[in-house]
Design a protein around this motif. Structure first.
Motif, mmCIF file in Angstrom:
data_model
loop_
_atom_site.group_PDB
_atom_site.id
_atom_site.type_symbol
_atom_site.label_atom_id
_atom_site.label_comp_id
_atom_site.label_asym_id
_atom_site.label_seq_id
_atom_site.Cartn_x
_atom_site.Cartn_y
_atom_site.Cartn_z
ATOM 1 N N ARG A 1 0.869 -1.184 0.000
ATOM 2 C CA ARG A 1 0.000 0.000 0.000
ATOM 3 C C ARG A 1 0.902 1.230 0.000
ATOM 4 N N LEU A 2 0.678 2.122 -0.966
ATOM 5 C CA LEU A 2 1.510 3.303 -1.168
ATOM 6 C C LEU A 2 0.648 4.551 -1.049
ATOM 7 N N GLN A 3 1.235 5.624 -0.541
ATOM 8 C CA GLN A 3 0.508 6.885 -0.462
ATOM 9 C C GLN A 3 1.339 7.990 -1.097
ATOM 10 N N ALA A 4 0.701 8.757 -1.988
ATOM 11 C CA ALA A 4 1.372 9.847 -2.684
ATOM 12 C C ALA A 4 0.421 11.028 -2.794
ATOM 13 N N THR A 5 1.000 12.226 -2.842
ATOM 14 C CA THR A 5 0.238 13.444 -3.098
ATOM 15 C C THR A 5 0.706 14.018 -4.427
ATOM 16 N N PHE A 6 -0.248 14.250 -5.327
ATOM 17 C CA PHE A 6 0.061 14.599 -6.705
ATOM 18 C C PHE A 6 0.041 16.114 -6.877
ATOM 19 N N THR A 7 1.133 16.740 -6.473
ATOM 20 C CA THR A 7 1.220 18.200 -6.503
ATOM 21 C C THR A 7 1.983 18.709 -7.711
ATOM 22 N N GLY A 8 2.421 17.841 -8.595
ATOM 23 C CA GLY A 8 3.214 18.267 -9.741
ATOM 24 C C GLY A 8 2.379 18.878 -10.841
ATOM 25 N N PRO A 9 3.027 19.187 -11.961
ATOM 26 C CA PRO A 9 2.314 19.805 -13.082
ATOM 27 C C PRO A 9 1.257 18.883 -13.675
ATOM 28 N N ALA A 10 0.209 19.473 -14.232
ATOM 29 C CA ALA A 10 -0.813 18.693 -14.931
ATOM 30 C C ALA A 10 -0.227 18.113 -16.212
ATOM 31 N N GLY A 11 -0.762 16.969 -16.608
ATOM 32 C CA GLY A 11 -0.299 16.329 -17.827
ATOM 33 C C GLY A 11 -0.272 14.826 -17.687
ATOM 34 N N ARG A 12 0.278 14.158 -18.692
ATOM 35 C CA ARG A 12 0.311 12.700 -18.731
ATOM 36 C C ARG A 12 1.679 12.159 -18.318
ATOM 37 N N TYR A 13 1.630 11.127 -17.483
ATOM 38 C CA TYR A 13 2.821 10.433 -17.000
ATOM 39 C C TYR A 13 2.515 8.937 -17.016
ATOM 40 N N VAL A 14 3.548 8.119 -16.857
ATOM 41 C CA VAL A 14 3.328 6.676 -16.827
ATOM 42 C C VAL A 14 3.697 6.097 -15.469
ATOM 43 N N TYR A 15 3.174 4.928 -15.186
ATOM 44 C CA TYR A 15 3.605 4.079 -14.084
ATOM 45 C C TYR A 15 3.750 2.680 -14.654
ATOM 46 N N HIS A 16 4.685 1.902 -14.100
ATOM 47 C CA HIS A 16 4.997 0.641 -14.759
ATOM 48 C C HIS A 16 5.845 -0.244 -13.861
ATOM 49 N N CYS A 17 6.001 -1.487 -14.296
ATOM 50 C CA CYS A 17 6.986 -2.383 -13.691
ATOM 51 C C CYS A 17 8.366 -1.930 -14.136
ATOM 52 N N HIS A 18 9.304 -1.808 -13.174
ATOM 53 C CA HIS A 18 10.647 -1.400 -13.553
ATOM 54 C C HIS A 18 11.600 -2.576 -13.676
ATOM 55 N N LEU A 19 11.102 -3.796 -13.723
ATOM 56 C CA LEU A 19 11.876 -4.843 -14.358
ATOM 57 C C LEU A 19 11.706 -4.535 -15.836
ATOM 58 N N ILE A 20 12.631 -3.745 -16.370
ATOM 59 C CA ILE A 20 12.371 -2.944 -17.553
ATOM 60 C C ILE A 20 12.115 -3.778 -18.803
ATOM 61 N N ASP A 21 12.550 -5.029 -18.814
ATOM 62 C CA ASP A 21 12.147 -5.905 -19.907
ATOM 63 C C ASP A 21 10.631 -6.094 -19.899
ATOM 64 N N HIS A 22 10.018 -6.030 -18.715
ATOM 65 C CA HIS A 22 8.561 -6.162 -18.614
ATOM 66 C C HIS A 22 7.860 -4.922 -19.147
ATOM 67 N N SER A 23 8.340 -3.726 -18.770
ATOM 68 C CA SER A 23 7.676 -2.511 -19.258
ATOM 69 C C SER A 23 7.850 -2.353 -20.758
ATOM 70 N N SER A 24 8.980 -2.818 -21.316
ATOM 71 C CA SER A 24 9.150 -2.784 -22.764
ATOM 72 C C SER A 24 8.137 -3.675 -23.459
ATOM 73 N N HIS A 25 7.648 -4.686 -22.737
ATOM 74 C CA HIS A 25 6.616 -5.569 -23.280
ATOM 75 C C HIS A 25 5.236 -5.199 -22.750
ATOM 76 N N ALA A 26 5.029 -3.907 -22.489
ATOM 77 C CA ALA A 26 3.696 -3.323 -22.284
ATOM 78 C C ALA A 26 3.165 -3.418 -20.865
ATOM 79 N N MET A 27 4.003 -3.718 -19.841
ATOM 80 C CA MET A 27 3.535 -3.666 -18.457
ATOM 81 C C MET A 27 3.685 -2.225 -17.955
ATOM 82 N N MET A 28 2.825 -1.371 -18.505
ATOM 83 C CA MET A 28 2.894 0.059 -18.235
ATOM 84 C C MET A 28 1.504 0.641 -18.449
#
Length: 474
Positions: A440-467
């Motif tokens: 369980r994670l808690q974050a406050t989204f105070t940054g600029p508006a716009g699009r960002y990603v979240y993903h698995c950082h076993l980066i071979d996984h994110s390259s195969h669309a785990m994002m």
């Protein structure tokens, strides 16, 4: 295509004195006589090469508010193995890339040129950046072009890193060398008296697989064959230290491999920081667990150890670095009992569930049952909201994942219903998830508006669309 055989597991390596490791099984005698068989690239003798330190990139200009840098992604030859050079993709042709040292509250503007023959993109991992500078997978730099990245550095002192994030190509690009340190410093941290200057050492660990000719061999999901561990780009190096305290900034730059690191025969280290900067207080530890993309900062005291050799080893891969302790040196540093108090967490506005897993029907990597579509928004977040994300590794057999969120740092509230261990008690942007685990994670989204990603950082996984994509809206 990913398969069920993709496994990350740690063995139980026995820690021995330095002399007991002997000659690497991968090293062999070299023929010197004329007409002998062709020389093959091989891993050098253990601890025969000094660990290099990444060069610090210098600004090309400065104003009252901003430091300006230029950098180029290009191919280069690196001396990694014995008997051959290795072609790498490197920022400014370096492996790892040059370190950028930024100051909190002072802007960095980076002109990044791409001299490779494929698209690239730069992501400042852990940075609070505007969306146009975050390295969204489609915001690429075409060959021969330059893109301007702006980093406001409105965050506390911390160890970040930058790496490629081009759509479907980030795994191979990072593997071939598009990565480097980005360190933010601030006055509050400087006043603590932690080891600094030459006694503050960044160390990137990662694994690799080499062909006989010394070239880097890349096959997606090839974890078990990436058996050469590189420490700042060199296999099993040594590093001279004085008999005093050192601060080590450890970064796992591997695509898939996690490390469980121990010092000597299990000696104590003082962990002082993690992804988002300093912990609230030092945490004494005898092991460092670090998954791809995570950073861990420790202080090691070599006082009274002059003339000795101390090995840093991974439970599975064995020795990764040897410290050669020399004469004592003046040391006014300290590790204070309080580092940086962590603010209390407020009540969340929203609670979300996220599940990472491989579809057993077609073996595709998915988040909440969907493969990545860069044109689709998966999560809409109101700017300023505080959210709790319950992230689960839905693969209950052998596949680990980890979870990285762009734009913000978060706090770990619990792991499988239990409070976080001290090492996870600070600000984070990447967390590991073993099969079946929930954090369980808690974050406050105070940054600029716009699009960002979240993903698995076993980066071979994110390259195969785990994002997935989140959009911050006003």
């Amino acid at each position: 295509m990913p398969t069920r055989r993709t496994v990350m597991k740690a063995g139980g390596a026995v820690l021995l004195p330095a002399a007991a490791y002997g000659t690497s099984a991968l090293a062999a005698a070299w023929p010197n006589e004329r007409g002998a068989r062709p020389v093959r690239a091989e891993v050098p003798e253990p601890f025969s090469v000094r660990m290099p330190l990444p060069a610090t990139l210098k600004p090309v200009a400065r104003s009252s508010t901003t430091d300006y840098y230029v950098m180029t992604a290009r191919k280069a030859n690196a001396q990694i193995l014995r008997g051959a050079t290795t072609e790498i993709y490197g920022y400014d042709g370096q492996f790892p890339g040059p370190t950028i040292r930024a100051r909190a509250g002072r802007r960095v503007v980076l002109a990044q040129t791409n001299q490779l023959d494929m698209d690239t993109a730069v992501h400042l991992h852990g940075g609070h950046t505007p969306p146009a500078s975050d390295g969204f997978p489609l915001d690429v730099i075409a060959p021969g072009k330059t893109r301007i990245y702006e980093y406001p550095n409105r965050q506390q002192a911390t160890t970040l890193w930058y790496h490629d994030h081009a759509h479907h190509m980030e795994a191979e690009h990072v593997y071939r060398g598009l990565h480097g340190f980005y360190l933010i410093e601030d006055p509050a941290e400087a006043e603590l008296g932690l080891p600094s200057g030459e006694f503050d050492v960044p160390i990137m660990l990662r694994d690799a697989r080499f062909a006989d000719d010394g070239s880097l061999h890349f096959v997606a999901e090839d974890f078990q064959n990436r058996t050469t561990i590189l420490t700042n780009g060199r296999p099993q190096p040594y590093f001279p230290v004085a008999a005093r305290r050192y601060r080590f900034r450890l970064l796992n730059g591997s695509n898939l491999r996690s490390f469980v690191l121990r010092l000597g025969a299990g000696e104590e280290m003082a962990q002082i920081g993690t992804d988002g900067g300093l912990l609230g207080a030092p945490a004494t530890t005898r092991e460092i667990r670090i998954s791809p993309g995570e950073r861990v900062e420790v202080v090691v005291d070599f006082t009274g150890r002059e003339g000795s050799q101390v090995i840093l080893a991974d439970d599975h891969a064995g020795p990764v670095l040897r410290f050669d302790v020399g004469a004592p040196a003046y040391d006014a540093s300290r590790v204070p009992a309080v580092l940086r108090p962590l603010p209390p967490l407020g009540e969340p506005d929203v609670v979300r569930q996220m599940s990472l897993g491989i579809d057993p029907q077609d073996f595709t990597f998915k988040i909440n049952g969907k493969v990545f579509d860069p044109h689709r928004v998966d999560t809409t977040i109101r700017r300023g909201d505080t959210e709790v994300w319950e992230v689960t590794n839905g693969d209950t057999f052998t596949i680990p994942h980890n979870f990285h969120m762009h734009l913000v740092q978060f706090r770990v509230l619990s792991r499988n219903g239990r409070p976080p261990v001290p090492a996870e008690g600070g600000w984070k942007d990447t967390v590991p998830l073993q099969p079946g685990e929930t954090v369980r994670l808690q974050a406050t989204f105070t940054g600029p508006a716009g699009r960002y990603v979240y993903h698995c950082h076993l980066i071979d996984h994110s390259s195969h669309a785990m994002m997935a994509t989140m959009e911050i809206v006003d």
